[in-house]
Scaffold this motif. Structure first.
Motif, mmCIF file in Angstrom:
data_model
loop_
_atom_site.group_PDB
_atom_site.id
_atom_site.type_symbol
_atom_site.label_atom_id
_atom_site.label_comp_id
_atom_site.label_asym_id
_atom_site.label_seq_id
_atom_site.Cartn_x
_atom_site.Cartn_y
_atom_site.Cartn_z
ATOM 1 N N ASP A 161 0.819 -1.215 0.000
ATOM 2 C CA ASP A 161 0.000 0.000 0.000
ATOM 3 C C ASP A 161 0.854 1.268 0.000
ATOM 4 O OD1 ASP A 161 -2.251 -1.545 0.006
ATOM 5 O OD2 ASP A 161 -2.669 -1.323 2.149
ATOM 6 N N ASP A 162 2.117 1.142 0.434
ATOM 7 C CA ASP A 162 3.017 2.299 0.467
ATOM 8 C C ASP A 162 3.772 2.482 -0.850
ATOM 9 O OD1 ASP A 162 2.257 2.724 3.053
ATOM 10 O OD2 ASP A 162 4.018 1.792 3.961
ATOM 11 N N GLU A 163 3.479 1.619 -1.827
ATOM 12 C CA GLU A 163 4.233 1.612 -3.082
ATOM 13 C C GLU A 163 4.282 2.965 -3.794
ATOM 14 O OE1 GLU A 163 4.832 1.735 -7.222
ATOM 15 O OE2 GLU A 163 2.795 1.687 -6.416
ATOM 16 N N PRO A 164 3.175 3.707 -3.898
ATOM 17 C CA PRO A 164 3.263 4.986 -4.629
ATOM 18 C C PRO A 164 4.296 5.943 -4.041
ATOM 19 C CG PRO A 164 0.970 4.342 -4.325
ATOM 20 C CD PRO A 164 1.801 3.407 -3.486
ATOM 21 N N GLN A 165 4.448 5.924 -2.702
ATOM 22 C CA GLN A 165 5.402 6.833 -2.073
ATOM 23 C C GLN A 165 6.841 6.443 -2.379
ATOM 24 O OE1 GLN A 165 4.216 7.865 2.165
ATOM 25 N NE2 GLN A 165 2.836 6.146 1.790
ATOM 26 N N PHE A 166 7.191 5.162 -2.143
ATOM 27 C CA PHE A 166 8.590 4.791 -2.356
ATOM 28 C C PHE A 166 8.924 4.667 -3.841
ATOM 29 C CE2 PHE A 166 6.984 0.314 -1.738
ATOM 30 C CZ PHE A 166 7.408 -0.225 -2.936
ATOM 31 N N SER A 167 7.901 4.432 -4.675
ATOM 32 C CA SER A 167 8.148 4.370 -6.112
ATOM 33 C C SER A 167 8.551 5.742 -6.636
ATOM 34 C CB SER A 167 6.907 3.866 -6.843
ATOM 35 O OG SER A 167 7.169 3.757 -8.228
ATOM 36 N N SER A 168 7.893 6.786 -6.136
ATOM 37 C CA SER A 168 8.232 8.151 -6.537
ATOM 38 C C SER A 168 9.648 8.502 -6.100
ATOM 39 C CB SER A 168 7.233 9.131 -5.918
ATOM 40 O OG SER A 168 7.586 10.460 -6.212
ATOM 41 N N ALA A 169 9.998 8.132 -4.870
ATOM 42 C CA ALA A 169 11.355 8.381 -4.368
ATOM 43 C C ALA A 169 12.378 7.586 -5.169
ATOM 44 C CB ALA A 169 11.444 8.020 -2.896
ATOM 45 N N SER A 170 12.034 6.351 -5.497
ATOM 46 C CA SER A 170 12.939 5.480 -6.238
ATOM 47 C C SER A 170 13.257 6.056 -7.615
ATOM 48 C CB SER A 170 12.318 4.090 -6.388
ATOM 49 O OG SER A 170 13.103 3.265 -7.216
ATOM 50 N N THR A 171 12.246 6.636 -8.266
ATOM 51 C CA THR A 171 12.451 7.219 -9.590
ATOM 52 C C THR A 171 13.460 8.359 -9.531
ATOM 53 O OG1 THR A 171 10.237 6.604 -10.336
ATOM 54 C CG2 THR A 171 11.310 8.397 -11.503
ATOM 55 N N LEU A 172 13.343 9.201 -8.522
ATOM 56 C CA LEU A 172 14.286 10.301 -8.358
ATOM 57 C C LEU A 172 15.694 9.796 -8.069
ATOM 58 C CD1 LEU A 172 12.204 12.866 -6.285
ATOM 59 C CD2 LEU A 172 13.256 13.295 -8.505
ATOM 60 N N TRP A 199 14.066 10.831 2.786
ATOM 61 C CA TRP A 199 12.721 10.346 3.107
ATOM 62 C C TRP A 199 12.670 8.812 3.093
ATOM 63 C CZ3 TRP A 199 9.451 7.066 0.575
ATOM 64 C CH2 TRP A 199 8.182 6.915 1.158
ATOM 65 N N LEU A 200 13.238 8.202 2.053
ATOM 66 C CA LEU A 200 13.161 6.755 1.923
ATOM 67 C C LEU A 200 13.884 6.059 3.074
ATOM 68 C CD1 LEU A 200 12.156 4.377 0.330
ATOM 69 C CD2 LEU A 200 14.150 4.542 -1.172
ATOM 70 N N ARG A 201 15.026 6.577 3.461
ATOM 71 C CA ARG A 201 15.742 5.970 4.582
ATOM 72 C C ARG A 201 14.968 6.152 5.892
ATOM 73 N NH1 ARG A 201 21.889 4.601 4.202
ATOM 74 N NH2 ARG A 201 22.033 4.260 1.964
ATOM 75 N N GLY A 202 14.325 7.306 6.053
ATOM 76 C CA GLY A 202 13.500 7.507 7.236
ATOM 77 C C GLY A 202 12.322 6.544 7.266
ATOM 78 N N TYR A 203 11.709 6.349 6.099
ATOM 79 C CA TYR A 203 10.594 5.406 5.989
ATOM 80 C C TYR A 203 11.039 3.994 6.384
ATOM 81 C CZ TYR A 203 7.396 2.170 3.637
ATOM 82 O OH TYR A 203 6.550 1.125 3.366
ATOM 83 N N LEU A 204 12.190 3.577 5.892
ATOM 84 C CA LEU A 204 12.681 2.231 6.188
ATOM 85 C C LEU A 204 13.052 2.079 7.662
ATOM 86 C CD1 LEU A 204 14.811 1.607 2.973
ATOM 87 C CD2 LEU A 204 12.698 0.435 3.623
#
Length: 406
Positions: A161-172, A199-204
């Motif tokens: 369910d969190d895919e849209p958030q980390f996918s956007s970060a991953s693209t950058l 952001w991604l590291r904080g999320y993880l």
């Protein structure tokens, strides 16, 4: 072989968005020019298959950018060389690379990969059922992207369910792999990539804390148990490892699946052949990895003075290997610009070589085989509905949209 008057001008062509749909003429121009050496930039660009292969295999080739002369100068000037903290093991050298890779490799063992096949097949069938309802679909949105994302999320324990958030970060972050600074000195988009990385590291880290109290059957939980057993695995190493696998585990596989579909639709006989015989999938995948590789270039640092082919590389210099050029080297591929899965020998460096050979190669091959076999069988008469559009990425070059009528 002709020597270019201005190597940097030729290399800058690779950054031009206008060539993203077909960068291969530029790669061929660079290949025909031979190795490029820019001592003032401590940069050496290699494009022949033999030279690229040698760099990837060489025991003195390093992946840790802190060993480069450029990084050491930056550190001496007071700059922070690792703004995100500990890097993923792909960007480390032994012994740290060896230790971390050994721990993670259990999640990609043949037994684990094989056990995922039924779920991957089910995922593909569900995605293609939705295509049946519409008669036309965007391959990226409808198949190539959701499949590897779902698989890597399951492996790591990341909520889908969190895919849209980390996918956007991953693209950058994927665009951060492009050689903007190396080729041009530009730092375009740096602030956005910094924010995405933090952001991604904080999320993880937050997810890691949840897994400590609620362990599950996933890689993150397994790495936590290793840490708690005293195997010298820090929290930062767990976060860096999951960060690496999350990005590398889906960006490249998306490109592989989409590139194969595009190549087959432009060479209809191979679409028809795979539709009738799923055993052809392996050859389709290997030829796609050669002809239109998901990772177009890579770099290494000379850990000692080195001789690569005809050139000398001083210790600390950066060696950039243009995989997309090497794969179309006439010295190793007959008719290199043709997509031909029936060729007698398919040689490529798409998964690297040596200590850094891609850990997820078996999983990527399986996902692609299941997806390509199913889509060609389900839609034998599929055709391109429009020309594809591409993301701005140079290193992880891939499509943003690929419309197909079924």
């Amino acid at each position: 072989m002709t020597a270019p008057a201005e190597p940097q001008a030729l290399l800058l062509k690779l950054l031009d968005p206008a060539i993203r749909a077909n960068p291969y003429p530029v790669y061929r121009e660079i290949l025909d020019s031979g190795p490029m050496q820019m001592p003032e930039s401590t940069l050496h660009v290699l494009s022949s298959f033999a030279d690229c292969d040698e760099v990837l295999r060489h025991p003195d080739s390093c992946s840790d950018r802190l060993k480069s002369t450029v990084a050491q100068r930056a550190i001496a000037a007071g700059e922070q060389p690792r703004p995100f903290g500990t890097p993923g093991f792909l960007f480390l050298d032994p012994p740290d690379h060896t230790r971390l890779r050994r721990l993670v490799s259990k999640a990609f063992s043949p037994k684990v990969v094989k056990s995922l096949e039924p779920d991957i097949t089910g995922l593909v069938d569900d995605l293609l059922d939705k295509v049946d309802e519409t008669g036309e679909f965007d391959v990226i949105e409808g198949l190539a992207h959701p499949l590897p994302v779902a698989v890597i999320c399951r492996l790591l324990g990341v909520p889908i369910d969190d895919e849209p958030q980390f996918s956007s970060a991953s693209t950058l972050l994927a665009q951060g792999l492009d050689p903007f600074v190396t080729f041009s000195g530009e730092t375009q988009g740096l602030e956005a990539r910094m924010q995405a990385g933090l952001w991604l590291r904080g999320y993880l880290r937050e997810l890691l804390e949840r897994r400590r109290s609620q362990p599950a059957d996933d890689l993150m939980s397994a790495l936590i148990s290793v840490e708690e057993s005293g195997d010298q695995l820090t929290e930062e190493e767990i976060v860096a490892t999951c960060n690496l696998l999350l990005i590398a585990g889906h960006e490249t596989t998306v490109n592989l699946i989409a590139n194969a579909i595009l190549a087959m639709l432009r060479n209809r006989e191979h679409w028809t052949a795979l539709s009738a015989d799923p055993s052809r999938a392996s050859a389709i995948i290997e030829e796609t990895l050669r002809y239109d590789p998901p990772v177009q270039l890579a770099s290494r640092v000379a850990g000692a003075d080195m001789e690569i082919g005809s050139i000398r590389v001083p210790k600390g210099d950066i060696m950039m290997v243009l995989l997309a050029a090497a794969h179309r080297d006439p010295a190793v591929a007959d008719r290199p610009d043709e997509f031909d899965p029936t060729r007698s020998a398919i040689r490529h460096l798409a998964f690297g070589h040596g200590a850094h050979f891609c850990l997820g190669a078996p999983l990527a091959r399986m996902e692609a085989a299941v997806a390509l076999s199913a889509v060609t069988k389900r839609f034998p008469d599929a055709r391109l509905a429009d020309e594809p559009t591409y993301k701005p990425h140079v290193t992880l070059r891939g499509m943003a949209r690929l419309d197909v009528a079924v």
